[in-house]
Design a protein around this motif. Structure first.
Motif, PDB file in Angstrom:
ATOM      1  N   THR A  42       0.826  -1.213   0.000  1.00  0.00           N
ATOM      2  CA  THR A  42       0.000   0.000   0.000  1.00  0.00           C
ATOM      3  C   THR A  42       0.857   1.257   0.000  1.00  0.00           C
ATOM      4  OG1 THR A  42      -0.153  -0.167   2.410  1.00  0.00           O
ATOM      5  CG2 THR A  42      -1.994  -1.065   1.118  1.00  0.00           C
ATOM      6  N   LYS A 202      -9.857   8.437 -12.449  1.00  0.00           N
ATOM      7  CA  LYS A 202      -9.975   7.401 -11.423  1.00  0.00           C
ATOM      8  C   LYS A 202      -9.298   6.096 -11.809  1.00  0.00           C
ATOM      9  CE  LYS A 202     -12.539   7.756  -8.094  1.00  0.00           C
ATOM     10  NZ  LYS A 202     -12.220   8.137  -6.694  1.00  0.00           N
ATOM     11  N   GLN A 207      -5.338   7.342  -4.076  1.00  0.00           N
ATOM     12  CA  GLN A 207      -5.895   6.645  -2.927  1.00  0.00           C
ATOM     13  C   GLN A 207      -7.385   6.996  -2.809  1.00  0.00           C
ATOM     14  OE1 GLN A 207      -3.711   4.513  -0.934  1.00  0.00           O
ATOM     15  NE2 GLN A 207      -2.686   4.918  -2.888  1.00  0.00           N
ATOM     16  N   PRO A 208      -8.157   6.194  -2.067  1.00  0.00           N
ATOM     17  CA  PRO A 208      -9.586   6.495  -1.905  1.00  0.00           C
ATOM     18  C   PRO A 208      -9.809   7.927  -1.423  1.00  0.00           C
ATOM     19  CG  PRO A 208      -9.110   4.323  -1.025  1.00  0.00           C
ATOM     20  CD  PRO A 208      -7.773   4.942  -1.372  1.00  0.00           C
ATOM     21  N   SER A 209     -10.675   8.637  -2.095  1.00  0.00           N
ATOM     22  CA  SER A 209     -11.091  10.023  -1.818  1.00  0.00           C
ATOM     23  C   SER A 209      -9.985  11.057  -2.051  1.00  0.00           C
ATOM     24  CB  SER A 209     -11.638  10.189  -0.390  1.00  0.00           C
ATOM     25  OG  SER A 209     -10.600  10.323   0.568  1.00  0.00           O
ATOM     26  N   GLU A 210      -8.828  10.637  -2.560  1.00  0.00           N
ATOM     27  CA  GLU A 210      -7.714  11.580  -2.755  1.00  0.00           C
ATOM     28  C   GLU A 210      -8.095  12.722  -3.686  1.00  0.00           C
ATOM     29  OE1 GLU A 210      -3.203  11.512  -4.714  1.00  0.00           O
ATOM     30  OE2 GLU A 210      -4.004   9.698  -3.800  1.00  0.00           O
ATOM     31  N   GLU A 212     -11.107  13.711  -4.521  1.00  0.00           N
ATOM     32  CA  GLU A 212     -12.220  14.484  -3.975  1.00  0.00           C
ATOM     33  C   GLU A 212     -11.737  15.454  -2.900  1.00  0.00           C
ATOM     34  OE1 GLU A 212     -13.875  10.632  -5.578  1.00  0.00           O
ATOM     35  OE2 GLU A 212     -12.125  11.230  -4.394  1.00  0.00           O
ATOM     36  N   ASP A 213     -10.791  15.001  -2.087  1.00  0.00           N
ATOM     37  CA  ASP A 213     -10.330  15.815  -0.961  1.00  0.00           C
ATOM     38  C   ASP A 213      -9.638  17.097  -1.407  1.00  0.00           C
ATOM     39  OD1 ASP A 213     -11.331  13.913   0.749  1.00  0.00           O
ATOM     40  OD2 ASP A 213      -9.385  13.003   1.219  1.00  0.00           O
ATOM     41  N   ASP A 221     -14.254   8.490 -14.711  1.00  0.00           N
ATOM     42  CA  ASP A 221     -14.001   7.090 -14.391  1.00  0.00           C
ATOM     43  C   ASP A 221     -13.376   6.297 -15.515  1.00  0.00           C
ATOM     44  OD1 ASP A 221     -15.244   7.119 -11.745  1.00  0.00           O
ATOM     45  OD2 ASP A 221     -17.130   7.399 -12.821  1.00  0.00           O
TER      46      ASP A 221
END
Length: 234
Positions: A42, A202, A207-210, A212-213, A221
Motif C-alpha cells: 500500500t 480514477k 488513494q480512496p477520496s484523494e 475528492e479531498d 471514471d
C-alpha cells in the motif's frame, strides 16, 4: 505561438500509462542495494506520481545523501535494459518499458488533437525518460510538447513542472485556456496554484477520496470520457 491557445496538460504515470511495475521493480533494486526492507504494498503504491526522492525519504531513507543515491540507482535500472521482457523471453527491457498504455488512450489523444488543442505532457518523471516513453508508445504523434523534471533535482515537483510548461508555452492567462489532467492529488493542487482547473482520473493510482479531498473540478471514471471532459474546460 498564436493566441488564444487551448492547452491540455497531461500527466503520464497513472493517466496515460499503467506504469507501476517498472517503477516499483526499479525502486526495489535501490532497496536491495541498501539492504533495506521494501515498503508495504500500500505504501509502494504511493510511489507512482510524486518525485522519487520524496518517496524514498518518506519510506526508509533517512538522509538526503541516501535518498539521492537511491534515486541514481533507480534511474539506472529504469533507463537501461535490466528486466526480462514478460512478452519476449530472453530480451531485457529498461524499467520504463515495463509499462502499458491504458486501453483507448491513443484514440482519446487523437480526438483531443482534432479539436485543435495543444497537448503537452507535464510529468514529474525526468524529461529525458518522459521523451523516450512518449516515443515508445507513439504518443509523439499527437502530443506536441514534453515537460518533465530536471536531472539535477532543481525542478522535481508538479507545480515546478507546470510553471516550466506554461513559461515555455508562453501561456497568457488573460486570453489562453488550460486544463490539467492527472490521477493524483498533487496534480490538482499544483494546477490550482496557477488557477488552472484539473480533471482527476480514477483509473490511475489515487488513494480512496484523494481526488475528492483536493477538490478536483471534475472526476472521470474511464478513458472514453476524457475528450469530452477536456472539451468542457477548453
Amino acid at each position: 505561438m498564436t493566441h488564444p491557445t487551448r492547452i491540455a496538460l497531461l500527466d503520464l504515470d497513472g493517466t496515460l500509462t499503467e506504469s507501476h511495475m517498472g517503477i516499483q521493480e526499479s525502486a526495489k533494486i535501490a532497496y536491495r542495494h541498501f539492504n533495506k526492507m521494501f515498503p508495504a504494498q500500500t505504501e509502494f503504491d504511493t510511489f507512482i506520481g510524486p518525485p522519487l526522492y520524496d518517496s524514498f525519504i518518506s519510506h526508509g531513507f533517512s538522509t538526503p545523501e541516501e535518498a539521492n543515491e537511491a534515486v541514481n540507482i533507480y534511474r539506472k535500472a529504469y533507463t537501461t535494459p535490466t528486466f526480462e521482457n514478460p512478452n519476449k523471453r530472453g530480451e531485457l527491457l529498461p524499467g520504463m518499458f515495463l509499462n502499458n498504455m491504458y486501453e483507448g488512450i491513443l484514440s482519446a489523444l487523437d480526438d483531443m488533437k482534432k479539436e485543435g488543442y495543444i497537448l503537452a505532457l507535464a510529468t514529474c518523471k525526468p524529461e529525458p525518460q518522459a521523451k523516450r516513453i512518449n516515443d515508445y508508445f507513439g504518443f509523439s504523434k499527437t502530443i506536441d510538447y514534453v515537460f518533465g523534471a530536471s536531472l539535477d533535482n532543481s525542478r522535481i515537483h508538479k507545480d515546478q513542472i507546470i510553471s516550466y510548461a506554461l513559461k515555455n508555452l508562453n501561456f497568457d492567462s488573460s486570453q489562453d485556456k488550460a486544463v490539467m489532467v492527472g490521477d493524483r492529488g498533487t496534480d490538482v493542487t499544483a494546477a490550482h496554484k496557477f488557477q488552472i482547473p484539473c480533471i482527476g482520473v480514477k483509473w490511475g493510482y489515487a488513494q480512496p477520496s484523494e481526488l475528492e479531498d483536493v477538490e478536483s473540478e471534475m472526476i472521470i471514471d474511464s478513458v472514453s470520457q476524457l475528450p469530452e471532459a477536456v472539451k468542457k474546460f477548453l
